[in-house]
Design an enzyme around this catalytic site. Structure first.
Site, PDB file in Angstrom:
ATOM      1  CG  HIS A 103      -1.987   1.228   1.484  1.00  0.00           C
ATOM      2  ND1 HIS A 103      -1.535   2.105   2.288  1.00  0.00           N
ATOM      3  CD2 HIS A 103      -2.795   1.790   0.674  1.00  0.00           C
ATOM      4  CE1 HIS A 103      -2.448   2.997   2.446  1.00  0.00           C
ATOM      5  NE2 HIS A 103      -3.335   2.774   1.359  1.00  0.00           N
ATOM      6  CD  GLU A 113      -2.545   2.111  -3.402  1.00  0.00           C
ATOM      7  OE1 GLU A 113      -1.780   2.271  -2.278  1.00  0.00           O
ATOM      8  OE2 GLU A 113      -3.473   2.152  -3.384  1.00  0.00           O
ATOM      9  CG  ASP A 150      -2.960   5.889  -3.866  1.00  0.00           C
ATOM     10  OD1 ASP A 150      -3.900   5.390  -4.473  1.00  0.00           O
ATOM     11  OD2 ASP A 150      -2.411   6.024  -3.022  1.00  0.00           O
ATOM     12  CG  HIS A 197      -3.374   8.749  -0.557  1.00  0.00           C
ATOM     13  ND1 HIS A 197      -4.288   9.329   0.216  1.00  0.00           N
ATOM     14  CD2 HIS A 197      -4.059   7.518  -0.789  1.00  0.00           C
ATOM     15  CE1 HIS A 197      -5.335   8.514   0.557  1.00  0.00           C
ATOM     16  NE2 HIS A 197      -5.204   7.536   0.180  1.00  0.00           N
ATOM     17  CD  GLU A 207      -7.509   4.832  -4.974  1.00  0.00           C
ATOM     18  OE1 GLU A 207      -6.572   4.422  -4.134  1.00  0.00           O
ATOM     19  OE2 GLU A 207      -8.349   5.563  -4.593  1.00  0.00           O
TER      20      GLU A 207
HETATM   21 CA    CA Z   1      -4.908   3.777  -3.026  1.00  0.00          CA
END
Ligand code: CA
Length: 321
Positions: free
Chosen positions: A8, A35, A37, A50, A140
């Site tokens: 994460h 991950e 963002d 993020h 994301e």
């Molecule tokens: Ca995220």
């Protein structure tokens, strides 16, 4: 199949989130997915951050004073990439400057930087080549509807960059995640994207998107989701109910309903330094989630701790092919 371990924002329990060092550490620890963002700058460049704000993880307030909006926040959308590159990234802080996670990396002296989405995908490819072991990505799209109001449609550019790096097929090691259900339908239908998709499920009170998460958590909502996405990313607190009278923890049935609809379940966020209420230890949380609920993966700031647990219990969790 062993549950997948998603780093994460990288190994963000040990190094500032979304920096290359945090990603490299997660890869070295053996995380299955890294991950990203993604948000847009003023000149429509996609960067790995993020928040749509820069102030919680960079020195933007001191480097560019007077550039905040009326709400006092510094938005990535108000800065060109060349300006964002000047910023020094540090461990996440609260509005008063205190660390969000006090036990974590605290120096603040290193020249950590924000980088672009494309740079990160290039970095991942170089890491894989150097190490000889592959790692997936788990990007994301942050606040797509907000970005459109700000004059930029992030999704087509995001998908183009993924395609440029060879991520196109359903079997490719990538999950695309978003809180916005309408955007995921658009990605699947309008853009005819074949990649695996994950619907993130938050609380309506967070105002992440116009999606009604209470509906998605129900059986019908999940069955409808399964027509578009491959899995869900629910908040871990929504997986269990704590009976305060005797401390007993029971499933809410969300994982069972999702599995019944054919959806994978990758809850967030597993942190050694922020254990959800009712669990005596990190291991107790993992035992409940893996052994009782049979979740399919976790978002974690501490990939090494999850992998250690899975190795210790390897009889129960067959190794990944
Ligand atoms: Ca995220």
């Amino acid at each position: 199949m062993r549950p997948v371990v998603i780093a994460h924002r990288g190994a963000s329990g040990y190094l500032p989130e979304h920096t290359f060092p945090a990603k490299a550490l997660a890869h070295a620890m053996g995380a299955d997915y890294l991950e990203q963002d993604v948000v847009a700058t003023r000149d429509d460049e996609l960067v790995v951050l993020h928040d749509i704000h820069l102030d919680s993880v960079t020195d933007v307030a001191t480097r560019y004073p007077g550039r905040a909006r009326a709400d006092g926040r510094f938005y990535a959308r108000d800065f060109d990439l060349s300006e964002v590159r000047q910023l020094q990234v540090h461990e996440r802080t609260n509005a008063d400057g205190s660390p969000v996670y006090p036990g974590r990396f605290a120096s603040g002296a290193e020249p950590f930087r924000v980088h672009t989405f494309a740079e990160e995908l290039g970095f991942v490819q170089s890491l894989q080549k150097a190490h000889g072991h592959s790692v997936g990505i788990y990007p994301e799209i942050k606040r797509p509807a907000w970005h459109r109001k700000e004059g930029v449609d992030v999704t087509p550019q995001f998908l183009r960059i993924l395609g440029d790096f060879g991520y196109r097929a359903h079997s490719d090691p990538v999950y695309v995640q978003c809180f916005d259900a309408a955007e995921l339908r658009r990605i699947r239908r309008k853009f005819n994207c074949r990649l695996k998709l994950i619907q993130l499920i938050g609380e309506n009170s967070w105002r992440e998107s116009a999606t009604n998460y209470a509906v998605l958590r129900g059986r019908r909502g999940l069955e409808r989701l399964a027509k578009t996405v491959d899995g869900i990313g629910p908040w871990v607190n929504r997986l269990y109910r704590l009976r305060r009278r005797d401390g007993q923890i029971r499933s809410t049935g969300l994982v069972e309903r999702a599995h019944g609809a054919g959806l994978a379940v990758h809850p967030y966020t597993f942190r050694v330094d922020e254990i959800p209420e009712g669990f005596a230890s990190f291991d107790a949380l993992l035992t409940f989630c893996f052994d009782e609920l049979s979740i399919d993966g976790v978002f974690t700031d501490f990939p090494d701790r999850i992998l250690q647990f899975l190795r210790r219990n390897s009889g129960k969790h067959a190794s990944n092919p």
